[in-house]
Write an enzyme that holds these catalytic residues in place. Structure first.
Site, short mmCIF file in Angstrom:
data_model
loop_
_atom_site.label_atom_id
_atom_site.label_comp_id
_atom_site.label_asym_id
_atom_site.label_seq_id
_atom_site.Cartn_x
_atom_site.Cartn_y
_atom_site.Cartn_z
N ILE A 83 40.26 -11.33 10.58
CA ILE A 83 40.05 -11.97 9.23
C ILE A 83 40.87 -13.07 8.88
O ILE A 83 41.95 -13.21 9.40
CB ILE A 83 40.67 -10.86 8.24
CG1 ILE A 83 40.02 -9.43 8.21
CG2 ILE A 83 40.56 -11.41 6.72
CD1 ILE A 83 40.51 -8.39 7.47
N GLU A 84 40.18 -14.16 9.09
CA GLU A 84 40.69 -15.54 9.24
C GLU A 84 41.01 -16.15 8.07
O GLU A 84 40.81 -15.55 6.62
CB GLU A 84 39.53 -16.57 10.00
CG GLU A 84 39.64 -16.10 11.17
CD GLU A 84 38.82 -17.02 12.37
OE1 GLU A 84 38.23 -17.98 11.61
OE2 GLU A 84 38.95 -16.88 13.56
N CYS A 122 44.29 -10.45 13.51
CA CYS A 122 43.35 -10.40 14.75
C CYS A 122 42.63 -8.81 14.31
O CYS A 122 43.05 -8.13 13.47
CB CYS A 122 44.12 -10.09 15.97
SG CYS A 122 44.53 -11.53 16.58
N GLU A 159 42.65 -6.14 16.24
CA GLU A 159 43.40 -4.92 16.74
C GLU A 159 44.46 -4.76 15.74
O GLU A 159 44.61 -3.72 15.31
CB GLU A 159 44.05 -5.36 17.89
CG GLU A 159 43.22 -5.63 19.19
CD GLU A 159 42.75 -7.43 19.35
OE1 GLU A 159 42.55 -7.99 18.32
OE2 GLU A 159 42.97 -7.98 20.52
N CYS A 218 45.85 -11.01 22.04
CA CYS A 218 46.89 -11.88 21.99
C CYS A 218 48.28 -11.28 22.05
O CYS A 218 48.30 -10.15 21.98
CB CYS A 218 46.77 -12.92 20.72
SG CYS A 218 47.50 -11.95 19.20
#
Ligand code: THU
Length: 137
Positions: free
Chosen positions: A43-44, A53, A55, A86
């Site tokens: 979700i940016e 992210c 995860e 990441c």
């Protein structure tokens, strides 16, 4: 729940990714000890750093529902090689996952890499390190 089914759920979760800035969709499916599934997508955000992210979305959904025991995680993106989590997500995984818990990393071609946190983040900093340190004054 088979590895393939968990990966397929991650593929479905990926479709909900909100990625107007990177166009890079990631999906995650987290299996808990009771057999329940928590899906996550990335979700940016226009300010970039608040981006979450896939995860962490899945892990935070589970933990916010009172769940802290996990059996497996699947992560998928449209990459040439299986997507790799990441560093921030690896650290969040270290908080909740057994180091040997299976983590399936995949792509849309069907390549799957079975790994674990022991491999992804060896020598991680955890609550045990906090207990063994500090000045206690
Ligand atoms: N991203 C994830 O959701 N998971 C990963 O394992 C790698 C990176 C996201 C963050 C951002 O929305 C986009 O992918 C590009 O970095």
């Amino acid at each position: 729940m088979t590895d393939k089914e968990l990966m397929e759920l991650a593929v479905q979760a990926r479709e909900r990714a909100y990625v107007p800035y990177s166009q890079f969709k990631v999906g995650a499916a987290l299996l808990d000890a009771q057999g329940r599934i928590y899906l996550g997508c990335n979700i940016e955000n226009a300010a970039f750093s608040p981006t979450n992210c896939a995860e962490r979305t899945a892990i935070f959904k589970a933990v916010s529902e009172g769940v802290r025991e996990f059996k497996a995680l699947a992560v998928v993106a449209d990459t040439e090689e299986p997507v790799t989590p990441c560093g921030v997500c690896r650290q969040v995984m270290a908080e909740f996952f057994d180091p040997q818990m299976p983590i399936y990393l995949g792509n849309l071609r069907g390549d799957v890499l079975k790994t674990s946190l022991a491999e992804l983040l060896p020598a991680s900093f955890t609550s045990k390190d906090l207990e063994s340190g500090g000045s206690h004054d």
